[in-house]
Design a protein around this motif. Sequence first.
Motif, PDB file in Angstrom:
ATOM      1  N   ILE A   1      49.468  32.234  33.172  1.00  0.00           N
ATOM      2  CA  ILE A   1      50.192  32.786  32.018  1.00  0.00           C
ATOM      3  C   ILE A   1      51.706  32.684  32.246  1.00  0.00           C
ATOM      4  O   ILE A   1      52.461  32.343  31.329  1.00  0.00           O
ATOM      5  CB  ILE A   1      49.777  34.255  31.772  1.00  0.00           C
ATOM      6  CG1 ILE A   1      48.336  34.299  31.248  1.00  0.00           C
ATOM      7  CG2 ILE A   1      50.720  34.929  30.785  1.00  0.00           C
ATOM      8  CD1 ILE A   1      47.756  35.690  31.166  1.00  0.00           C
ATOM      9  N   VAL A   2      52.136  32.940  33.474  1.00  0.00           N
ATOM     10  CA  VAL A   2      53.568  32.810  33.799  1.00  0.00           C
ATOM     11  C   VAL A   2      54.030  31.370  33.559  1.00  0.00           C
ATOM     12  O   VAL A   2      55.063  31.124  32.922  1.00  0.00           O
ATOM     13  CB  VAL A   2      53.830  33.220  35.264  1.00  0.00           C
ATOM     14  CG1 VAL A   2      55.263  32.857  35.672  1.00  0.00           C
ATOM     15  CG2 VAL A   2      53.578  34.710  35.452  1.00  0.00           C
ATOM     16  N   VAL A   3      53.244  30.400  34.056  1.00  0.00           N
ATOM     17  CA  VAL A   3      53.589  28.980  33.866  1.00  0.00           C
ATOM     18  C   VAL A   3      53.642  28.645  32.379  1.00  0.00           C
ATOM     19  O   VAL A   3      54.578  27.978  31.905  1.00  0.00           O
ATOM     20  CB  VAL A   3      52.555  28.083  34.578  1.00  0.00           C
ATOM     21  CG1 VAL A   3      52.771  26.620  34.184  1.00  0.00           C
ATOM     22  CG2 VAL A   3      52.670  28.241  36.083  1.00  0.00           C
ATOM     23  N   ASP A   4      52.632  29.102  31.636  1.00  0.00           N
ATOM     24  CA  ASP A   4      52.562  28.798  30.199  1.00  0.00           C
ATOM     25  C   ASP A   4      53.779  29.354  29.458  1.00  0.00           C
ATOM     26  O   ASP A   4      54.360  28.676  28.602  1.00  0.00           O
ATOM     27  CB  ASP A   4      51.267  29.379  29.628  1.00  0.00           C
ATOM     28  CG  ASP A   4      51.037  28.940  28.198  1.00  0.00           C
ATOM     29  OD1 ASP A   4      51.105  27.726  27.930  1.00  0.00           O
ATOM     30  OD2 ASP A   4      50.795  29.811  27.328  1.00  0.00           O
ATOM     31  N   GLN A   5      54.173  30.582  29.788  1.00  0.00           N
ATOM     32  CA  GLN A   5      55.311  31.196  29.113  1.00  0.00           C
ATOM     33  C   GLN A   5      56.627  30.494  29.474  1.00  0.00           C
ATOM     34  O   GLN A   5      57.505  30.336  28.617  1.00  0.00           O
ATOM     35  CB  GLN A   5      55.388  32.684  29.475  1.00  0.00           C
ATOM     36  CG  GLN A   5      54.232  33.512  28.945  1.00  0.00           C
ATOM     37  CD  GLN A   5      54.117  33.436  27.430  1.00  0.00           C
ATOM     38  OE1 GLN A   5      55.075  33.693  26.703  1.00  0.00           O
ATOM     39  NE2 GLN A   5      52.932  33.050  26.947  1.00  0.00           N
ATOM     40  N   VAL A   6      56.750  30.078  30.727  1.00  0.00           N
ATOM     41  CA  VAL A   6      57.967  29.349  31.141  1.00  0.00           C
ATOM     42  C   VAL A   6      58.056  28.016  30.407  1.00  0.00           C
ATOM     43  O   VAL A   6      59.132  27.615  29.929  1.00  0.00           O
ATOM     44  CB  VAL A   6      57.964  29.126  32.670  1.00  0.00           C
ATOM     45  CG1 VAL A   6      59.083  28.156  33.084  1.00  0.00           C
ATOM     46  CG2 VAL A   6      58.134  30.455  33.394  1.00  0.00           C
TER      47      VAL A   6
ATOM     48  N   SER B   1      54.966  21.889  26.175  1.00  0.00           N
ATOM     49  CA  SER B   1      53.972  22.966  26.298  1.00  0.00           C
ATOM     50  C   SER B   1      52.864  22.813  25.264  1.00  0.00           C
ATOM     51  O   SER B   1      51.708  23.147  25.529  1.00  0.00           O
ATOM     52  CB  SER B   1      54.654  24.330  26.152  1.00  0.00           C
ATOM     53  OG  SER B   1      54.965  24.604  24.790  1.00  0.00           O
TER      54      SER B   1
ATOM     55  N   ALA C   1      53.175  22.735  38.112  1.00  0.00           N
ATOM     56  CA  ALA C   1      52.502  23.975  37.737  1.00  0.00           C
ATOM     57  C   ALA C   1      51.434  24.345  38.756  1.00  0.00           C
ATOM     58  O   ALA C   1      51.316  25.518  39.165  1.00  0.00           O
ATOM     59  CB  ALA C   1      51.876  23.818  36.342  1.00  0.00           C
TER      60      ALA C   1
ATOM     61  N   VAL D   1      51.128  27.650  41.150  1.00  0.00           N
ATOM     62  CA  VAL D   1      49.966  28.547  41.064  1.00  0.00           C
ATOM     63  C   VAL D   1      49.227  28.609  42.401  1.00  0.00           C
ATOM     64  O   VAL D   1      48.864  29.698  42.874  1.00  0.00           O
ATOM     65  CB  VAL D   1      49.008  28.073  39.942  1.00  0.00           C
ATOM     66  CG1 VAL D   1      47.699  28.861  39.993  1.00  0.00           C
ATOM     67  CG2 VAL D   1      49.665  28.228  38.580  1.00  0.00           C
TER      68      VAL D   1
ATOM     69  N   THR E   1      46.891  35.266  35.895  1.00  0.00           N
ATOM     70  CA  THR E   1      48.242  35.825  35.756  1.00  0.00           C
ATOM     71  C   THR E   1      49.305  34.750  36.020  1.00  0.00           C
ATOM     72  O   THR E   1      50.281  34.616  35.260  1.00  0.00           O
ATOM     73  CB  THR E   1      48.428  36.988  36.747  1.00  0.00           C
ATOM     74  OG1 THR E   1      47.443  37.981  36.479  1.00  0.00           O
ATOM     75  CG2 THR E   1      49.820  37.599  36.613  1.00  0.00           C
ATOM     76  N   LEU E   2      49.090  33.970  37.074  1.00  0.00           N
ATOM     77  CA  LEU E   2      50.063  32.933  37.414  1.00  0.00           C
ATOM     78  C   LEU E   2      50.088  31.825  36.361  1.00  0.00           C
ATOM     79  O   LEU E   2      51.152  31.277  36.047  1.00  0.00           O
ATOM     80  CB  LEU E   2      49.725  32.343  38.792  1.00  0.00           C
ATOM     81  CG  LEU E   2      49.891  33.319  39.967  1.00  0.00           C
ATOM     82  CD1 LEU E   2      49.343  32.724  41.251  1.00  0.00           C
ATOM     83  CD2 LEU E   2      51.363  33.684  40.147  1.00  0.00           C
TER      84      LEU E   2
END
Length: 215
Positions: free
Chosen positions: A85-90, A99, A48, A52, A82-83
Amino acid sequence: MALLTKKDANLIIDPLTDNNPITIQVLGICSALAITAELKASVVMAIAVIFVMGVGNVVISLMRNIIPAKIKIIVQLIVVATLVIVVDQVLKAFAYELSKTLSVFVGLIITNCIIMGRFEAFALGNGLWRSFLDGIGNALGYGVILVIVGFIRELLGSGTLFGYPVLGDPIAKTGLYATGYENNGFMIIPPAALIVVGIIIWVQRTQNPALVEEG
């Protein structure tokens, strides 16, 4: 023609060795203590941060000539948030159970001083390619230490790696447990990580005395 010049290669190599963000710069210690009880969590956190920091450095480098100085910290925070949040959603989409374990710590990537430090110290003053290499190099240096600490703590604390038993069955007393070996419960609590990181720092400075700061 070589893909990387010597200077470019050093952007990857130095953070892995003599300029490691954790063992030399003593940054990012909190996550190294918090999430390294399990090797799987250590590897996921390392990946992650590589994503990021690598992508974040590229974005900041691309925007470096248009970011007003007065709001550059705000812009950097928006980019890293923003990045993250992308990692968290993936993670929620493809590794939901993990997660839940890492959710708080993934969010804390936003406050990782290594990332903000590289944005400020390197990406704002360098081009896209070198900023990408700097981000990947520093994230790899951070990730290597996380994986080493996670490996030692899970092996000695739980007798497993990635959740799979590798020393035998502690209940049936098979494998190493048949000799009287017991898992060390101290290794799965955060202070053990501090000791392991301290040992790594000691070994690194013993191998290279030039890294020892003068008192």
